[in-house]
Design a protein around this motif. Structure first.
Motif, PDB file in Angstrom:
ATOM      1  N   GLU A 733     -55.199  25.423 -57.895  1.00 51.08           N
ATOM      2  CA  GLU A 733     -55.349  25.347 -59.359  1.00 51.08           C
ATOM      3  C   GLU A 733     -56.831  25.343 -59.742  1.00 51.08           C
ATOM      4  O   GLU A 733     -57.234  25.962 -60.734  1.00 51.08           O
ATOM      5  CB  GLU A 733     -54.656  24.108 -59.893  1.00 51.08           C
ATOM      6  N   ARG A 734     -57.642  24.634 -58.952  1.00 49.51           N
ATOM      7  CA  ARG A 734     -59.073  24.611 -59.261  1.00 49.51           C
ATOM      8  C   ARG A 734     -59.710  25.976 -59.029  1.00 49.51           C
ATOM      9  O   ARG A 734     -60.664  26.353 -59.712  1.00 49.51           O
ATOM     10  CB  ARG A 734     -59.773  23.519 -58.439  1.00 49.51           C
ATOM     11  N   TRP A 735     -59.154  26.735 -58.086  1.00 50.82           N
ATOM     12  CA  TRP A 735     -59.634  28.114 -57.904  1.00 50.82           C
ATOM     13  C   TRP A 735     -59.315  28.963 -59.145  1.00 50.82           C
ATOM     14  O   TRP A 735     -60.146  29.764 -59.586  1.00 50.82           O
ATOM     15  CB  TRP A 735     -58.988  28.738 -56.664  1.00 50.82           C
ATOM     16  N   VAL A 736     -58.108  28.772 -59.722  1.00 53.00           N
ATOM     17  CA  VAL A 736     -57.761  29.506 -60.942  1.00 53.00           C
ATOM     18  C   VAL A 736     -58.725  29.135 -62.060  1.00 53.00           C
ATOM     19  O   VAL A 736     -59.192  30.008 -62.815  1.00 53.00           O
ATOM     20  CB  VAL A 736     -56.307  29.236 -61.365  1.00 53.00           C
ATOM     21  N   LEU A 737     -59.052  27.849 -62.188  1.00 48.57           N
ATOM     22  CA  LEU A 737     -59.994  27.437 -63.231  1.00 48.57           C
ATOM     23  C   LEU A 737     -61.362  28.065 -63.002  1.00 48.57           C
ATOM     24  O   LEU A 737     -62.049  28.455 -63.966  1.00 48.57           O
ATOM     25  CB  LEU A 737     -60.107  25.914 -63.267  1.00 48.57           C
ATOM     26  N   HIS A 738     -61.756  28.143 -61.743  1.00 48.01           N
ATOM     27  CA  HIS A 738     -63.025  28.817 -61.427  1.00 48.01           C
ATOM     28  C   HIS A 738     -63.002  30.266 -61.912  1.00 48.01           C
ATOM     29  O   HIS A 738     -63.963  30.752 -62.524  1.00 48.01           O
ATOM     30  CB  HIS A 738     -63.274  28.772 -59.910  1.00 48.01           C
ATOM     31  N   ARG A 739     -61.897  30.956 -61.626  1.00 44.88           N
ATOM     32  CA  ARG A 739     -61.783  32.345 -62.071  1.00 44.88           C
ATOM     33  C   ARG A 739     -61.815  32.442 -63.599  1.00 44.88           C
ATOM     34  O   ARG A 739     -62.395  33.368 -64.171  1.00 44.88           O
ATOM     35  CB  ARG A 739     -60.491  32.976 -61.531  1.00 44.88           C
ATOM     36  N   LEU A 740     -61.199  31.472 -64.268  1.00 44.99           N
ATOM     37  CA  LEU A 740     -61.219  31.485 -65.734  1.00 44.99           C
ATOM     38  C   LEU A 740     -62.636  31.305 -66.263  1.00 44.99           C
ATOM     39  O   LEU A 740     -63.026  31.929 -67.253  1.00 44.99           O
ATOM     40  CB  LEU A 740     -60.304  30.392 -66.289  1.00 44.99           C
ATOM     41  N   ALA A 741     -63.410  30.443 -65.608  1.00 43.27           N
ATOM     42  CA  ALA A 741     -64.801  30.259 -66.032  1.00 43.27           C
ATOM     43  C   ALA A 741     -65.597  31.541 -65.831  1.00 43.27           C
ATOM     44  O   ALA A 741     -66.428  31.912 -66.675  1.00 43.27           O
ATOM     45  CB  ALA A 741     -65.429  29.109 -65.240  1.00 43.27           C
ATOM     46  N   VAL A 746     -67.391  36.967 -68.503  1.00 46.65           N
ATOM     47  CA  VAL A 746     -67.176  38.421 -68.527  1.00 46.65           C
ATOM     48  C   VAL A 746     -66.677  38.862 -69.900  1.00 46.65           C
ATOM     49  O   VAL A 746     -67.145  39.853 -70.465  1.00 46.65           O
ATOM     50  CB  VAL A 746     -66.179  38.838 -67.429  1.00 46.65           C
ATOM     51  N   VAL A 747     -65.701  38.120 -70.435  1.00 53.37           N
ATOM     52  CA  VAL A 747     -65.104  38.483 -71.716  1.00 53.37           C
ATOM     53  C   VAL A 747     -66.139  38.402 -72.839  1.00 53.37           C
ATOM     54  O   VAL A 747     -66.284  39.333 -73.641  1.00 53.37           O
ATOM     55  CB  VAL A 747     -63.894  37.593 -72.026  1.00 53.37           C
ATOM     56  N   ARG A 748     -66.857  37.308 -72.902  1.00 53.72           N
ATOM     57  CA  ARG A 748     -67.825  37.133 -73.990  1.00 53.72           C
ATOM     58  C   ARG A 748     -68.964  38.155 -73.888  1.00 53.72           C
ATOM     59  O   ARG A 748     -69.375  38.753 -74.891  1.00 53.72           O
ATOM     60  CB  ARG A 748     -68.377  35.715 -73.982  1.00 53.72           C
ATOM     61  N   PHE A 764     -56.672  42.776 -67.117  1.00 52.01           N
ATOM     62  CA  PHE A 764     -55.448  43.384 -66.605  1.00 52.01           C
ATOM     63  C   PHE A 764     -55.328  43.135 -65.104  1.00 52.01           C
ATOM     64  O   PHE A 764     -54.263  42.753 -64.611  1.00 52.01           O
ATOM     65  CB  PHE A 764     -55.446  44.882 -66.905  1.00 52.01           C
ATOM     66  N   ASN A 765     -56.425  43.337 -64.371  1.00 55.78           N
ATOM     67  CA  ASN A 765     -56.390  43.086 -62.925  1.00 55.78           C
ATOM     68  C   ASN A 765     -56.140  41.615 -62.632  1.00 55.78           C
ATOM     69  O   ASN A 765     -55.390  41.270 -61.710  1.00 55.78           O
ATOM     70  CB  ASN A 765     -57.702  43.532 -62.281  1.00 55.78           C
ATOM     71  N   PHE A 766     -56.761  40.754 -63.409  1.00 60.06           N
ATOM     72  CA  PHE A 766     -56.549  39.319 -63.218  1.00 60.06           C
ATOM     73  C   PHE A 766     -55.088  38.945 -63.457  1.00 60.06           C
ATOM     74  O   PHE A 766     -54.470  38.234 -62.662  1.00 60.06           O
ATOM     75  CB  PHE A 766     -57.459  38.543 -64.173  1.00 60.06           C
TER      76      PHE A 766
END
Length: 971
Positions: A733-741, A746-748, A764-766
């Motif tokens: 789960e912490r890896w997913v949060l890392h990817r979200l950060a 990237v998004v901004r 889309f890939n994510f």
């Protein structure tokens, strides 16, 4: 999931299976209009403005489309891109206002009304001008309503109930006021020079109103006899032209003083030839052979007599080929001027150029600089493209017929030249030629009195920060003020403005804003008092336009009304030309950004966004207009997109049947599919679209929709009490949060750079690879089968975080779908994903060491899943839970990482054994996963009837046929 036998209970109902009403089938064509109605009902645009009060504004100024037809796919591309910019900026914390607008004046609309008159056999010129203008206004109003609905159907948000229209009375007042600034600062002048002229529409055209198409033209080689006494007397200078109709207006011939010229003599001729034995021609040596071939003369039929120097040429005088012709009434008897000019080339033709300064800009500028315009300007061609009636031989002939096709003027000129012996050769050539954008008919260059804005004249308005002239201000603005996306846009506009002539402001039409100025009767345009410059007169005009619109200029008594008691109206002429429609649209910054309460705080736009053709159109005219009035560019940024092509890369055409109408796409797929196509495309180049491409986009959309659907189902009944702090979460789960950060950055960054393709590809890939095929795949077991465990609550917490990120990240693109997803969890009349911002992401979610560790875990997992897929394909096993492979890992660091993460859950096997022993020969290997080998082993034990894992402890617990984990979950 269900039990396989009747000896044990059916545990299906004890599983935490996903629960959601979110449909697998989107049904966008039917459902999207409901969301549009909902947004209108809750007044979402005004709600956003209220919510954004106090924020830093972001202003995308809308380039106005013409209100004269249904939308095409280019319109959809443009407006969707604009909408994605506005929505993304709003959701990143700006006050992103969007005021849509329409161009309502000019030929596109006037031409439609004229067509209606022609169908009825009526003459537009016989209709009262105010009545005619009212018909144009009514026509535009009807199409504005139609196009507004068509744009809204695409999910475009904006101030639709109060758009800007160039024909609004206040807009017409401000356009006139902007023109008056050119008048008062001395930038405006009346001149007579060749301009692109549409004989069909009887008006001057700007470069932006012209498009280039292939055209077959007559081409002729014409003899100009040498008059000067000497051995060259009687020889002929030969010119070549693709516009025979300009020969009656010829006043000169020019040559290149750096070329080698020779005197050539004809020694023999074939039967059909316009040359005779003994004829002598002066030609550029490089082109002589080609000219002789065109004249049907073989190599043995001519010879080079001697060289002719530039000094010798400069002393010659020439006769017009029609000089002395019977019935010419002396029209062409004066000798022609003959001199060197730097625009002559020896790449094609003869090395000589015939000059009709009334119909060519280079020739005009040459004789203007020589101070000889009065001697060389002619007025042979009328506004309808016909020769003046009293012109010998050609009076009453037309360059084009009334349908815009080849007229009889060229043939008449060629025939007469052949008759008098002035022709050496003739032919036809296919070349790119300017055509009117509206009527599609060819245009001509024609010398007419027009009104111009001088772009190199010092303005003297004190706004000199970027230069003293329009050109200086524009070029400095391009480099110092504007950000270009893509950067190549800078070069294109810079080179155009660097080389452009003065701006032709006047049009000889009826529907538009007039040039609100007066000229003194009997004065010359060069006289200092030729133009009336009076602020009181200007103010009266603007006051009338505010309440009556520009029609006030054309009403009876207008001249007397505006001049007032200060001037004798008999001493002044009222100018009735209308402004170039590009001046209208170029002025929109004044009445949208500067004049409206919801405009820009400083009168400037953060972004102008249009197609590449607008470097010579709206970007260009807006730059010139603003540099003439506010001293700088009206925009801080310019984004340029390409054109739309069919799937094969061909230009779309109704005649080819390869067009794609936005309405058809929304009816078949929904607007979100069109929006997704825009977002997935590289808009900096030309974009392809067609049935197969749209089908592919729809397939990708379905995969993304399934990701959102799983997330919604797994979050059923999630409450705040279920939330787990990130510090207490498992590593996955912490890896997913890392990817979200990482993705938040990237998004901004992507949205701020208008890189929608980059953002959508990453998301889309994510969603489809990292979430659906990895994280969701792994955590389905815990989500479905765990009881109230930390692992399950952590997974659901992460899903909730994912929900808020993905819906807001994707809302600017998939406007309708993300609203649907949002409302599944946030119902209510006032709820909307478009009323929230992208959530801030805590910096401490970034964990690079954890990410590096999980990169190794994912790499090893790939080897295991590939090995098991072989067993599944060979039907050794039916599912991965039947396996308990032995995984040999050479790298100690990777081995340690795998041992710390319940690797069997990661690989979705019932068990797994990790070892650092050397890789056996029979071990499965993947070339791209170095140092990992997998030996297949079957799982031992019985199958849990609830989670389907095969484990040794199944059947040893109070609930029949369950493993320890499932037994505890059942209580």
């Amino acid at each position: 999931m269900c039990a396989e036998t009747t000896d044990t209970p059916d545990y299906k109902d004890t599983l935490n299976l996903p629960k959601t009403d979110f449909p697998m089938r989107a049904g966008l064509p039917k459902r999207e209009p409901d969301w549009l109605n909902r947004w209108a009902r809750i007044g979402i645009y005004d709600r956003l403005r209220e919510r954004a009060e106090g924020r830093k504004p972001f202003i995308l100024h809308d380039g106005p489309p013409y209100a004269n037809g249904h939308l095409h796919i280019g319109h959809a591309l443009n407006k969707i891109l604009k909408d994605m910019v506005v929505r993304s900026q709003q959701m990143m914390g700006r006050d992103a206002r969007y005021i849509p607008g329409w161009d309502c004046h000019g030929l596109p609309i006037e031409w439609k009304i004229e067509e209606q008159y022609r169908k009825k056999g009526q003459n537009k010129d016989e209709v009262d001008v105010v009545d005619f203008r009212q018909e144009c206004r009514k026509f535009a109003e009807g199409w504005i309503d139609i196009q507004r609905d068509e744009f809204k159907r695409l999910g475009i948000t904006g101030k639709w109930e109060k758009p800007y229209l160039t024909m609004d009375f206040r807009a017409e007042r401000i356009i006139a006021g902007e023109f008056q600034k050119f008048l008062m600062t001395g930038t405006l002048y009346q001149g007579s020079k060749p301009v692109m002229w549409s004989p069909i529409e009887k008006t001057a055209l700007a470069e932006a109103e012209v498009e280039y198409h292939d055209k077959e033209s007559f081409t002729i080689w014409v003899k100009f006899p040498v008059l000067t006494e000497g051995d060259l007397q009687g020889a002929n200078i030969v010119i070549w032209t693709t516009t025979p109709w300009t020969i009656p207006s010829n006043k000169a011939v020019v040559f290149g003083d750096s070329f080698d010229y020779g005197l050539y003599e004809i020694t023999a001729t074939p039967e059909e030839c316009w040359a005779s034995v003994g004829d002598r021609f002066i030609l550029a040596d490089k082109l002589a052979g080609d000219v002789m071939t065109r004249a049907r003369l073989d190599d043995g039929m001519w010879k080079r007599v001697r060289s002719v120097s530039a000094d010798e040429l400069s002393g010659l005088s020439l006769a017009h080929p029609l000089a002395g012709a019977e019935g010419s009434n002396g029209e062409w008897d004066d000798p022609r001027d003959f001199r060197a000019a730097d625009f002559v080339t020896d790449e094609e033709g003869t090395g000589f150029v015939h000059c009709a300064p009334s119909h060519g800009m280079e020739e005009f500028e040459l004789y203007r600089d020589l101070g000889m315009l009065e001697q060389v300007i002619t007025y042979n061609v009328m506004d309808d493209g016909g020769f003046r009636e009293d012109l010998p031989f050609f009076g009453g002939t037309y360059i084009l017929d009334r349908k815009g096709k080849e007229g009889n003027a060229n043939k008449a000129v060629i025939d007469k030249l052949a008759e008098v012996g002035g022709l050496l050769a003739r032919g036809k050539i296919r070349h790119s030629y300017p055509h009117s954008w509206r009527s599609k008919a060819p245009v001509i260059y024609r010398n007419t009195p027009q009104w111009f804005a001088a772009i190199d004249r010092e303005i003297g308005d004190g706004k000199d920060e970027y230069g003293k002239t329009i050109r200086e201000r524009a070029l400095n603005s391009i480099d110092q003020l504007v950000t270009w996306t893509p950067k190549t846009g800078r070069n294109r506009l810079y080179s155009m403005i660097e080389a452009r002539p003065d701006w032709v402001l006047s049009r000889q039409r009826a529907w538009g804003v007039p040039l609100t100025c007066f000229t003194r009767v009997g004065a010359l345009p060069t006289d200092p008092d030729y133009l009336l410059r009076d602020e009181a007169v200007n103010a009266r005009i603007l006051e009338a336009f505010e309440t009556e619109g520009a029609d006030a200029w054309y009403k009876p008594g207008a001249k007397e009304r505006f001049l007032g008691n200060d001037y004798d109206s008999s001493e002044w002429n009222k100018v009735d030309d209308i402004l170039d429609v590009w001046f209208d649209s170029g002025s929109t910054h004044a009445f949208v950004l500067r004049d409206r309460e919801d405009g820009s705080d400083d009168g400037l736009a953060d972004l102008y966004l249009e197609g590449t053709d607008q470097h010579r159109g709206w970007f260009h005219s807006s730059m010139l207009q603003a540099c003439g009035t506010i001293g700088r560019a009206p925009y801080r940024g310019v984004l340029t997109h390409g054109f739309t092509l069919d799937e094969k890369g061909n230009k779309m055409s109704k005649s080819l049947g390869n067009t794609v109408a936005p309405e058809d796409v929304t009816k078949q797929y929904g607007a979100d599919i069109l929006r997704m196509w825009v977002a997935q495309s590289d808009y900096t180049a030309d974009l392809r679209i067609g049935p197969e491409i749209l089908k592919g986009v729809a397939d990708g959309y379905r995969r993304l929709r399934n990701t959102m659907r799983f997330m919604l189902g797994a979050l059923a009944h999630f409450e705040e009490s279920d939330r787990v702090d990130p510090s207490a979460m498992p590593e996955l789960e912490r890896w997913v949060l890392h990817r979200l950060a990482e993705l938040d950055h990237v998004v901004r960054k992507g949205y701020n750079a208008y890189d929608f393709q980059g953002v959508v590809q990453q998301l889309f890939n994510f969603a489809t690879v990292e979430l659906s095929a990895f994280y969701f795949d792994i955590r389905k077991d815990a989500l479905y089968c765990d009881g109230d465990t930390l692992r399950r609550r952590a997974a659901r917490t992460v899903l909730d975080i994912l929900f808020h990120r993905l819906t807001t990240w994707l809302a600017p693109v998939l406007t309708f779908t993300m609203e649907e997803v949002w409302l599944e969890r946030n119902p209510g009349e006032e709820s909307s994903v478009h009323l929230v911002d992208i959530p801030e992401t805590p910096a401490d979610w970034l964990d690079e060491p954890l990410a590096a560790k999980w990169a190794k875990v994912r790499q090893a997992r790939r080897a295991v899943t590939a090995a098991l897929e072989i067993q599944r394909t060979d039907k050794v096993i039916g599912a991965s839970l039947e396996a308990a492979p032995v995984v040999h890992v050479r790298d100690p660091e990777m081995l340690e990482a795998l041992k710390s993460v319940n690797f069997e859950d990661i690989c979705i096997t019932s068990d797994i054994r990790l070892t650092g022993d050397p890789l056996p020969n029979e071990a499965f290997r993947m070339p791209e996963v170095e140092g990992v080998g997998v030996v297949f082993e079957r799982a031992s034990g019985d199958k849990c009837q609830r989670c389907w894992k095969i484990l040794p402890d199944v059947g040893l617990h109070s609930h029949a046929g369950t493993c320890k984990r499932c037994n505890e979950a059942l209580g």
